[in-house]
Design a protein around this motif. Structure first.
Motif, PDB file in Angstrom:
ATOM      1  N   LYS A   7      -0.180   3.266  -0.432  1.00 23.24           N
ATOM      2  CA  LYS A   7       1.184   2.502   0.287  1.00 23.24           C
ATOM      3  C   LYS A   7       0.650   1.870   1.489  1.00 23.24           C
ATOM      4  CE  LYS A   7       5.288   3.556  -1.283  1.00 23.24           C
ATOM      5  NZ  LYS A   7       6.096   2.298  -1.732  1.00 23.24           N
ATOM      6  N   TRP A   9       1.145  -0.221   4.831  1.00 25.89           N
ATOM      7  CA  TRP A   9       2.186  -0.385   5.778  1.00 25.89           C
ATOM      8  C   TRP A   9       1.567  -1.134   6.780  1.00 25.89           C
ATOM      9  CZ3 TRP A   9       5.076   4.924   5.899  1.00 25.89           C
ATOM     10  CH2 TRP A   9       5.758   4.875   4.684  1.00 25.89           C
ATOM     11  N   ASP A  52       5.941  -3.200   4.149  1.00 22.28           N
ATOM     12  CA  ASP A  52       5.301  -2.711   3.120  1.00 22.28           C
ATOM     13  C   ASP A  52       4.698  -3.974   2.333  1.00 22.28           C
ATOM     14  OD1 ASP A  52       4.797  -2.116   0.259  1.00 22.28           O
ATOM     15  OD2 ASP A  52       5.849  -0.025   0.670  1.00 22.28           O
ATOM     16  N   TRP A  80       9.048   7.007   5.757  1.00 22.81           N
ATOM     17  CA  TRP A  80       8.409   7.883   4.789  1.00 22.81           C
ATOM     18  C   TRP A  80       9.615   8.862   4.197  1.00 22.81           C
ATOM     19  CZ3 TRP A  80       4.599   8.855   1.489  1.00 22.81           C
ATOM     20  CH2 TRP A  80       4.531  10.188   0.607  1.00 22.81           C
ATOM     21  N   LEU A  83      11.952   7.063   1.490  1.00 24.12           N
ATOM     22  CA  LEU A  83      11.417   6.901   0.256  1.00 24.12           C
ATOM     23  C   LEU A  83      11.964   7.706  -0.908  1.00 24.12           C
ATOM     24  CD1 LEU A  83       7.691   6.517   0.884  1.00 24.12           C
ATOM     25  CD2 LEU A  83       9.221   4.555   0.866  1.00 24.12           C
ATOM     26  N   GLU A  87       8.410   7.968  -5.397  1.00 24.51           N
ATOM     27  CA  GLU A  87       7.598   7.106  -4.852  1.00 24.51           C
ATOM     28  C   GLU A  87       6.461   8.068  -3.778  1.00 24.51           C
ATOM     29  OE1 GLU A  87       8.937   2.966  -3.021  1.00 24.51           O
ATOM     30  OE2 GLU A  87      10.659   4.516  -2.948  1.00 24.51           O
ATOM     31  N   ALA A  91       2.005   8.118  -4.468  1.00 25.01           N
ATOM     32  CA  ALA A  91       1.170   7.651  -3.200  1.00 25.01           C
ATOM     33  C   ALA A  91       0.137   8.611  -3.185  1.00 25.01           C
ATOM     34  CB  ALA A  91       2.044   7.615  -1.767  1.00 25.01           C
ATOM     35  N   ILE A  94      -1.496   6.874   2.549  1.00 31.10           N
ATOM     36  CA  ILE A  94      -0.789   5.855   3.330  1.00 31.10           C
ATOM     37  C   ILE A  94      -1.843   5.024   4.072  1.00 31.10           C
ATOM     38  CG2 ILE A  94       1.220   5.837   4.669  1.00 31.10           C
ATOM     39  CD1 ILE A  94       1.699   7.371   2.102  1.00 31.10           C
TER      40      ILE A  94
END
Length: 223
Positions: A7, A9, A52, A80, A83, A87, A91, A94
């Motif tokens: 993920k 971000w 994202d 978080w 989600l 998802e 992951a 992160i």
């Protein structure tokens, strides 16, 4: 590590938004009845955004309190929590890209303390990647803020509801953002003592060549 399981971000603040009959940048706006100077402003909001890199989903939280480490970590935690479970399960890492601002720098004790707690709560490793000074303009979230400003030209932000609707007008890669208000009050200046920070530091894996710019946090083992 498969790229699809990461993920990615990008997170940052936007400049404080003043609510009222004001014109930003010293220009009159809309019906040309805006004040030329932002004097006497009593209501302000600090937008904190996350985009994202894979899905292009943008979330903006407009806080009525201060820019603090706790605010930015709460925004990450809310992202978080939003989600779906599939998802979260998919992951493996992160990865968070940001500039080295004072509230979330690689030396900010309260921020690092909260991020260690967040990694433990998520049961996921987190990698903090910082852009060097004067390079924050290259972060994806900064490009989002530019579009927000363009969409807001000619709109007087007379109340919080107008501000939220103004932000919702923009699109990033074809998607409209999720925009929320937060009225939680945050305390400024929270810092850990030396002993507490030593415990936090033991949880951080700093890159040997870039210790302030690349930090890995692994979650504590579950019993």
């Amino acid at each position: 590590m498969p790229s699809g399981s990461v993920k990615r971000w990008s997170i940052d603040w936007k400049a404080t938004v003043k609510i009222g009959e004001f014109s930003r940048g010293g220009l009159t706006r809309g019906d040309n009845q805006a004040n030329d100077h932002d004097r006497g402003c009593k209501e302000k909001y600090v937008p904190c955004g996350i985009v994202d890199a894979e899905s292009a989903e943008l979330t903006i939280t407009c806080g009525s309190s201060y820019k603090t480490s706790d605010f930015i970590v709460d925004v990450l935690e809310t992202k978080w929590d939003a989600l779906d479970e599939s998802e979260k399960a998919a992951a493996s890492l992160i990865q968070i890209k940001m500039d080295n601002g004072p509230e979330r720098s690689g030396r900010r004790t309260q921020f690092l303390h909260r991020m260690v707690q967040l990694a433990d709560d998520m049961h996921k490793p987190m990698q903090l990647l910082y852009y060097p000074p004067s390079h924050s303009k290259y972060t994806p979230i900064e490009r989002c803020w530019g579009i927000v400003e363009l969409k807001g030209n000619g709109t007087k932000l007379i109340d919080a509801e107008t501000m939220v609707e103004w932000a919702k007008r923009m699109t990033w890669k074809g998607l409209s953002p999720v925009v929320e208000l937060s009225h939680k009050v945050y305390q400024k200046g929270i810092a850990l003592g030396k002993a507490a920070m030593q415990a936090v530091e033991k949880r951080l894996e700093r890159h040997p060549a870039l210790p302030k710019y690349d930090i890995l946090i692994n979650p504590a083992p579950t019993s």
